[in-house]
Motif scaffolding. Structure first.
Motif, PDB file in Angstrom:
ATOM      1  N   VAL A 151      49.772  58.962  54.397  1.00  0.00           N
ATOM      2  CA  VAL A 151      48.550  59.377  53.726  1.00  0.00           C
ATOM      3  C   VAL A 151      47.772  58.153  53.239  1.00  0.00           C
ATOM      4  O   VAL A 151      46.546  58.129  53.225  1.00  0.00           O
ATOM      5  N   PHE A 152      48.501  57.101  52.874  1.00  0.00           N
ATOM      6  CA  PHE A 152      47.878  55.900  52.316  1.00  0.00           C
ATOM      7  C   PHE A 152      47.689  54.806  53.358  1.00  0.00           C
ATOM      8  O   PHE A 152      46.688  54.090  53.337  1.00  0.00           O
ATOM      9  N   VAL A 153      48.663  54.642  54.257  1.00  0.00           N
ATOM     10  CA  VAL A 153      48.558  53.625  55.316  1.00  0.00           C
ATOM     11  C   VAL A 153      49.025  54.241  56.624  1.00  0.00           C
ATOM     12  O   VAL A 153      50.131  54.764  56.718  1.00  0.00           O
ATOM     13  N   HIS A 154      48.169  54.195  57.648  1.00  0.00           N
ATOM     14  CA  HIS A 154      48.552  54.807  58.916  1.00  0.00           C
ATOM     15  C   HIS A 154      48.133  53.967  60.126  1.00  0.00           C
ATOM     16  O   HIS A 154      48.303  54.381  61.261  1.00  0.00           O
ATOM     17  N   ASP A 155      47.577  52.781  59.872  1.00  0.00           N
ATOM     18  CA  ASP A 155      47.156  51.938  60.985  1.00  0.00           C
ATOM     19  C   ASP A 155      48.346  51.233  61.634  1.00  0.00           C
ATOM     20  O   ASP A 155      48.383  51.042  62.843  1.00  0.00           O
ATOM     21  N   GLU A 156      49.316  50.834  60.826  1.00  0.00           N
ATOM     22  CA  GLU A 156      50.503  50.144  61.327  1.00  0.00           C
ATOM     23  C   GLU A 156      51.755  50.905  60.895  1.00  0.00           C
ATOM     24  O   GLU A 156      51.949  51.144  59.704  1.00  0.00           O
ATOM     25  N   PHE A 157      52.603  51.255  61.844  1.00  0.00           N
ATOM     26  CA  PHE A 157      53.800  52.019  61.519  1.00  0.00           C
ATOM     27  C   PHE A 157      54.763  51.207  60.674  1.00  0.00           C
ATOM     28  O   PHE A 157      55.503  51.770  59.858  1.00  0.00           O
ATOM     29  N   VAL A 158      54.741  49.877  60.812  1.00  0.00           N
ATOM     30  CA  VAL A 158      55.630  49.050  59.998  1.00  0.00           C
ATOM     31  C   VAL A 158      55.286  49.181  58.517  1.00  0.00           C
ATOM     32  O   VAL A 158      56.173  49.143  57.656  1.00  0.00           O
ATOM     33  N   GLN A 159      53.990  49.381  58.212  1.00  0.00           N
ATOM     34  CA  GLN A 159      53.595  49.593  56.819  1.00  0.00           C
ATOM     35  C   GLN A 159      54.017  50.980  56.333  1.00  0.00           C
ATOM     36  O   GLN A 159      54.406  51.150  55.175  1.00  0.00           O
ATOM     37  N   VAL A 160      53.932  51.966  57.225  1.00  0.00           N
ATOM     38  CA  VAL A 160      54.412  53.313  56.890  1.00  0.00           C
ATOM     39  C   VAL A 160      55.907  53.263  56.596  1.00  0.00           C
ATOM     40  O   VAL A 160      56.387  53.842  55.610  1.00  0.00           O
ATOM     41  N   GLN A 161      56.658  52.569  57.434  1.00  0.00           N
ATOM     42  CA  GLN A 161      58.096  52.446  57.210  1.00  0.00           C
ATOM     43  C   GLN A 161      58.397  51.733  55.897  1.00  0.00           C
ATOM     44  O   GLN A 161      59.256  52.178  55.118  1.00  0.00           O
ATOM     45  N   GLY A 162      57.698  50.637  55.637  1.00  0.00           N
ATOM     46  CA  GLY A 162      57.936  49.869  54.423  1.00  0.00           C
ATOM     47  C   GLY A 162      57.687  50.693  53.173  1.00  0.00           C
ATOM     48  O   GLY A 162      58.503  50.708  52.240  1.00  0.00           O
ATOM     49  N   THR A 163      56.562  51.419  53.169  1.00  0.00           N
ATOM     50  CA  THR A 163      56.234  52.257  52.017  1.00  0.00           C
ATOM     51  C   THR A 163      57.193  53.438  51.912  1.00  0.00           C
ATOM     52  O   THR A 163      57.672  53.784  50.825  1.00  0.00           O
ATOM     53  N   GLY A 164      57.495  54.066  53.040  1.00  0.00           N
ATOM     54  CA  GLY A 164      58.401  55.212  53.051  1.00  0.00           C
ATOM     55  C   GLY A 164      59.796  54.861  52.584  1.00  0.00           C
ATOM     56  O   GLY A 164      60.439  55.639  51.857  1.00  0.00           O
ATOM     57  N   ASN A 165      60.287  53.692  52.969  1.00  0.00           N
ATOM     58  CA  ASN A 165      61.627  53.279  52.540  1.00  0.00           C
ATOM     59  C   ASN A 165      61.704  53.088  51.027  1.00  0.00           C
ATOM     60  O   ASN A 165      62.717  53.411  50.398  1.00  0.00           O
ATOM     61  N   VAL A 166      60.628  52.582  50.437  1.00  0.00           N
ATOM     62  CA  VAL A 166      60.598  52.419  48.976  1.00  0.00           C
ATOM     63  C   VAL A 166      60.594  53.788  48.305  1.00  0.00           C
ATOM     64  O   VAL A 166      61.294  54.008  47.302  1.00  0.00           O
ATOM     65  N   ILE A 167      59.819  54.725  48.853  1.00  0.00           N
ATOM     66  CA  ILE A 167      59.782  56.084  48.300  1.00  0.00           C
ATOM     67  C   ILE A 167      61.182  56.704  48.336  1.00  0.00           C
ATOM     68  O   ILE A 167      61.652  57.285  47.351  1.00  0.00           O
ATOM     69  N   ILE A 168      61.862  56.586  49.479  1.00  0.00           N
ATOM     70  CA  ILE A 168      63.207  57.162  49.617  1.00  0.00           C
ATOM     71  C   ILE A 168      64.160  56.548  48.595  1.00  0.00           C
ATOM     72  O   ILE A 168      64.934  57.249  47.934  1.00  0.00           O
ATOM     73  N   ALA A 169      64.100  55.228  48.450  1.00  0.00           N
ATOM     74  CA  ALA A 169      65.009  54.550  47.520  1.00  0.00           C
ATOM     75  C   ALA A 169      64.807  55.030  46.087  1.00  0.00           C
ATOM     76  O   ALA A 169      65.778  55.212  45.336  1.00  0.00           O
ATOM     77  N   TYR A 170      63.560  55.246  45.700  1.00  0.00           N
ATOM     78  CA  TYR A 170      63.296  55.774  44.357  1.00  0.00           C
ATOM     79  C   TYR A 170      63.748  57.222  44.217  1.00  0.00           C
ATOM     80  O   TYR A 170      64.347  57.625  43.207  1.00  0.00           O
ATOM     81  N   MET A 171      63.453  58.054  45.232  1.00  0.00           N
ATOM     82  CA  MET A 171      63.699  59.494  45.118  1.00  0.00           C
ATOM     83  C   MET A 171      65.175  59.841  44.977  1.00  0.00           C
ATOM     84  O   MET A 171      65.529  60.872  44.418  1.00  0.00           O
ATOM     85  N   LEU A 172      66.045  58.977  45.470  1.00  0.00           N
ATOM     86  CA  LEU A 172      67.479  59.233  45.351  1.00  0.00           C
ATOM     87  C   LEU A 172      67.929  59.293  43.890  1.00  0.00           C
ATOM     88  O   LEU A 172      68.982  59.866  43.583  1.00  0.00           O
ATOM     89  N   GLY A 173      67.135  58.727  43.000  1.00  0.00           N
ATOM     90  CA  GLY A 173      67.495  58.743  41.592  1.00  0.00           C
ATOM     91  C   GLY A 173      66.681  59.695  40.746  1.00  0.00           C
ATOM     92  O   GLY A 173      66.774  59.663  39.505  1.00  0.00           O
ATOM     93  N   LEU A 174      65.884  60.574  41.371  1.00  0.00           N
ATOM     94  CA  LEU A 174      64.977  61.435  40.603  1.00  0.00           C
ATOM     95  C   LEU A 174      65.714  62.408  39.690  1.00  0.00           C
ATOM     96  O   LEU A 174      65.337  62.580  38.521  1.00  0.00           O
ATOM     97  N   VAL A 175      66.747  63.055  40.196  1.00  0.00           N
ATOM     98  CA  VAL A 175      67.468  64.051  39.385  1.00  0.00           C
ATOM     99  C   VAL A 175      68.060  63.391  38.150  1.00  0.00           C
ATOM    100  O   VAL A 175      67.921  63.888  37.024  1.00  0.00           O
ATOM    101  N   ALA A 176      68.712  62.249  38.342  1.00  0.00           N
ATOM    102  CA  ALA A 176      69.306  61.546  37.207  1.00  0.00           C
ATOM    103  C   ALA A 176      68.236  61.092  36.219  1.00  0.00           C
ATOM    104  O   ALA A 176      68.428  61.169  34.994  1.00  0.00           O
ATOM    105  N   PHE A 177      67.107  60.627  36.727  1.00  0.00           N
ATOM    106  CA  PHE A 177      66.012  60.164  35.870  1.00  0.00           C
ATOM    107  C   PHE A 177      65.509  61.291  34.979  1.00  0.00           C
ATOM    108  O   PHE A 177      65.240  61.093  33.778  1.00  0.00           O
ATOM    109  N   CYS A 178      65.384  62.472  35.540  1.00  0.00           N
ATOM    110  CA  CYS A 178      64.877  63.614  34.780  1.00  0.00           C
ATOM    111  C   CYS A 178      65.895  64.096  33.738  1.00  0.00           C
ATOM    112  O   CYS A 178      65.517  64.474  32.627  1.00  0.00           O
TER     113      CYS A 178
END
Length: 543
Positions: free
Chosen positions: A356-383
C-alpha cells in the motif's frame, strides 16, 4: 449489577473504539499521503522521520506516561473531596502547563543538540535538514501534553468520546498540509529528493502543518471540558491537596520513561546505519510498521482497557482488590479475543500491507513487510502488558512497572546493538524482532509480579482463554497463507503486491476468510468470551 457494569464498559469501549477507528483510518491515509509526497525510503525521508518523532519522544520523557499513570487514579480519588475534585484538577493542570511550556521552550532551543542524539548516523546534509524540521516540530510537545491532560481528566469523569475523536482534526490538517506541499513543490514517492533540495518554505509547510494539527487537537478538546461543566482557573497554591502522592508516583514513571527513551535512541541510531541505501528499510519504515502494529492495539486494547482503567481505579480507591482482579482478567480476555485474530491477519497480510505504501520495488515491499511481521509476533503480549501495567497504575503502584521496564530495556539495548552485526537489509527487521522478544519476556515478568501483588490474577482462566484463541487461529492462518500465495502476495509482480487497489482487495479477501474461520472455530469450541462479546450485539440488533 454485573450486567449493568458490563454494559457500561461496553458502551464506553464502543465510543472509544469508534473514535479510534476513524482517527486511525485517517492516520493511515496521512501515512500513505506522506509516503507518496516524500517517500518511505531515503535520507531526506528519514530526516523528517527523526525530527517528527522528537516531540513525541521528549514529551514522553517529560510528561506523557507520567500523566497517564497518575492523572486518572488521582482524579478519581480527588472526586471524594467536597468540591468533587475541581480544586485538585485546576492545580494539576496549572502545574502541567508550567512544566510543559518550560520544557517546550528549552527543547526547541536545544534542537541542534537533541536531533543528533537520534540522527547521529545521518549524513551532514540530512542531519542539518532534520534540525531545521525539528525547530518546527518540537513545539508539539506543549500541545501533546495539553491534549493528554485535558483528555485524561475527561476520561476520569467518564466522558470518553472526545479524547478519541479530536485526533481526527489533527489528521485532517496534516493531510491537507501534505497535499498542499505536493501541489506547491511536487510529489516524490521514490524519496529521491536530497536534503539540499528543501527550501525554508518547504520545511515550514511540511513540519508546520504537522504541528498545527497537534495544536488544534488540543485546543478543541478544551471545548468538551466546558461541556461537562469544568472551568479551568489557574491555581498556583499547590500545597495541601495531595499532590505529593502524585509526585511520588510520577517520579517512578519518569524514571521508566527515561529508560524507554534510552532504548528508543539506541534503536534509531542503529536503524540509521541502513539509511544510506534508498532500498533498505530504516527509520521511516520502522515508524510506519510500528503504526500498523499499533492499529489493532489502539482500536481494541486501548478502547477496552481505558474504560476498565477508570473502573479499576474506582475499585482500588476503596480497597476492593478482588474487583480489581476481576476487571483485569476481563480486560485481558476481552482484548485478546480480537487481538489474536488481528495479529494473525496482519502477519499474513504483511506484504500486501507494505505494498500500500511502496509497490515500485518488491525488495522494498519485502523489507517493510518483514519489519511488520517481526513486530506483529509480539502484539498479543504487548496488549496484555498494557492491561497489566494499567492495573498497577490503578493500584497507585508505579515503582513495579519501573522494574519490569528496566528488565525490558536492558534486553532491547543489548539485542539492538547486536543487530549492527546483521546485513544492512536485515537491521530494521532485527530491531523489530528484538523489541518483540523482549516485550514477551517483560509481559511474563509483569504478570508474575501482578499475581504476587493481588494474590492471583485469575491466571488459569486467562491461560485457558489464550490457548483456545491460539488454537482457533491455526486454521485461519493456514487458509490465509494459501490465499496469499494464490493472490501472488509472495512474489514480485504478483497481484496482491502490484498496487494499492490490488493490495487492499487481497487484504480484504484474506481478512474476511480468516475472520469467518476464526469465529467459526471459536463457536465450535463454545468460547464463553465470544458469547459474551456477541450477545450484546445480537440484543442491540434485535432492539
Amino acid at each position: 449489577m454485573a450486567r449493568v457494569a458490563s454494559s457500561g464498559i461496553g458502551r464506553a469501549s464502543a465510543i472509544l473504539a469508534s473514535g479510534t477507528i476513524v482517527s486511525r483510518i485517517l492516520g493511515f491515509v496521512k501515512l500513505w499521503v506522506l509516503a507518496q509526497v516524500i517517500g518511505l525510503f531515503g535520507q531526506s525521508t528519514n530526516a523528517f522521520a527523526v525530527a517528527n518523532q522528537l516531540p513525541n519522544t521528549v514529551y514522553v520523557i517529560i510528561a506523557g506516561g507520567v500523566l497517564t499513570a497518575v492523572l486518572v487514579p488521582q482524579i478519581v480519588r480527588a472526586a471524594l473531596h467536597a468540591d468533587g475534585g475541581t480544586a485538585y484538577i485546576n492545580k494539576l493542570l496549572t502545574i502541567a502547563l508550567v512544566i510543559l511550556a518550560s520544557a517546550t521552550v528549552i527543547a526547541t532551543l536545544l534542537a541542534p543538540v537533541l536531533t543528533p542524539i537520534w540522527g547521529l548516523n545521518l549524513s551532514p546534509d540530512s542531519l542539518a535538514l532534520a534540525i531545521s524540521f525539528a525547530y518546527w516540530c518540537l513545539p508539539q510537545i506543549f500541545f501533546y501534553g495539553l491534549y493528554t491532560v485535558l483528555g485524561e481528566v475527561l476520561n476520569a469523569r467518564r466522558s470518553f468520546g472526545p479524547y478519541t475523536w479530536v485526533p481526527v482534526i489533527n489528521n485532517v490538517v496534516a493531510i491537507a498540509g501534505l497535499l498542499l506541499f505536493a501541489v506547491m513543490f511536487g510529489a516524490d514517492p521514490a524519496g529521491q529528493r536530497v536534503a539540499t533540495d528543501f527550501s525554508p518554505g518547504m520545511i515550514a509547510l511540511l513540519a508546520g502543518s504537522a504541528t498545527l494539527g497537534v495544536l488544534l487537537q488540543a485546543v478543541v478538546l478544551y471545548y468538551f471540558w466546558r461541556r461537562i461543566g469544568l472551568r479551568y482557573r489557574p491555581d498556583f497554591q499547590w500545597r495541601g491537596v495531595g499532590l505529593g502522592a502524585a509526585g511520588r508516583m510520577a517520579g517512578w514513571t519518569f524514571g521508566m520513561l527515561i529508560l524507554t527513551t534510552i532504548a528508543g535512541i539506541v534503536e534509531t541510531q542503529v536503524a540509521t546505519i541502513a539509511s544510506a541505501d534508498n532500498s533498505t528499510a530504516s527509520v521511516q519504515v520502522l515508524n510506519t510498521a510500528w503504526l500498523i502494529f499499533m492499529l489493532p492495539h489502539s482500536v481494541i486494547t486501548v478502547s477496552i482497557a481505558t474504560a476498565y482503567f477508570t473502573r479499576m481505579s474506582e475499585h482500588a480507591s476503596v480497597d476492593k482488590f478482588d474487583l480489581v482482579k476481576t476487571d483485569a482478567s476481563s480486560a485481558i480476555r476481552g482484548t485478546s479475543l480480537i487481538i489474536v485474530l488481528a495479529a494473525a491477519v496482519i502477519t499474513v497480510c504483511a506484504y500486501p500491507f507494505a505494498a500500500v505504501f511502496v509497490h515500485d520495488e518488491f525488495v522494498q515491499v519485502q523489507g517493510t513487510g518483514n519489519v511488520i511481521i517481526a513486530y506483529m509476533l509480539g502484539l498479543v503480549a504487548f496488549c496484555i502488558l498494557f492491561v497489566v501495567q494499567r492495573t498497577f497504575y490503578a493500584l497507585g503502584d508505579t515503582r513495579t512497572p519501573f522494574y519490569f521496564t528496566l528488565f525490558q530495556v536492558v534486553l532491547v539495548v543489548a539485542g539492538v546493538l547486536a543487530c549492527t552485526l546483521l546485513p544492512a537489509e536485515w537491521i530494521a527487521a532485527g530491531i523489530a524482532l528484538v523489541v518483540t522478544v523482549s516485550g514477551i519476556l517483560q509481559t511474563l515478568l509483569a504478570a508474575f509480579l501482578l499475581r504476587g501483588r493481588l494474590g492471583g490474577i485469575d491466571g488459569r482462566r486467562i491461560v485457558q482463554s489464550l490457548v483456545k484463541y491460539l488454537v482457533a487461529a491455526i486454521l485461519p492462518v493456514i487458509l490465509g497463507l494459501i490465499l496469499l500465495v494464490v493472490l501472488g502476495g509472495t512474489r514480485a509482480g504478483g497481484f496482491a503486491v502490484s498496487g494499492i487497489f490490488a493490495a487492499v482487495v487481497a487484504m480484504a479477501v484474506i481478512g474476511i476468510v480468516m475472520s469467518v474461520a476464526y469465529f467459526g472455530m471459536l463457536l465450535l469450541m463454545r468460547s464463553s468470551e465470544l458469547a459474551a462479546f456477541v450477545e450484546p450485539l445480537v440484543a442491540r440488533i434485535r432492539r
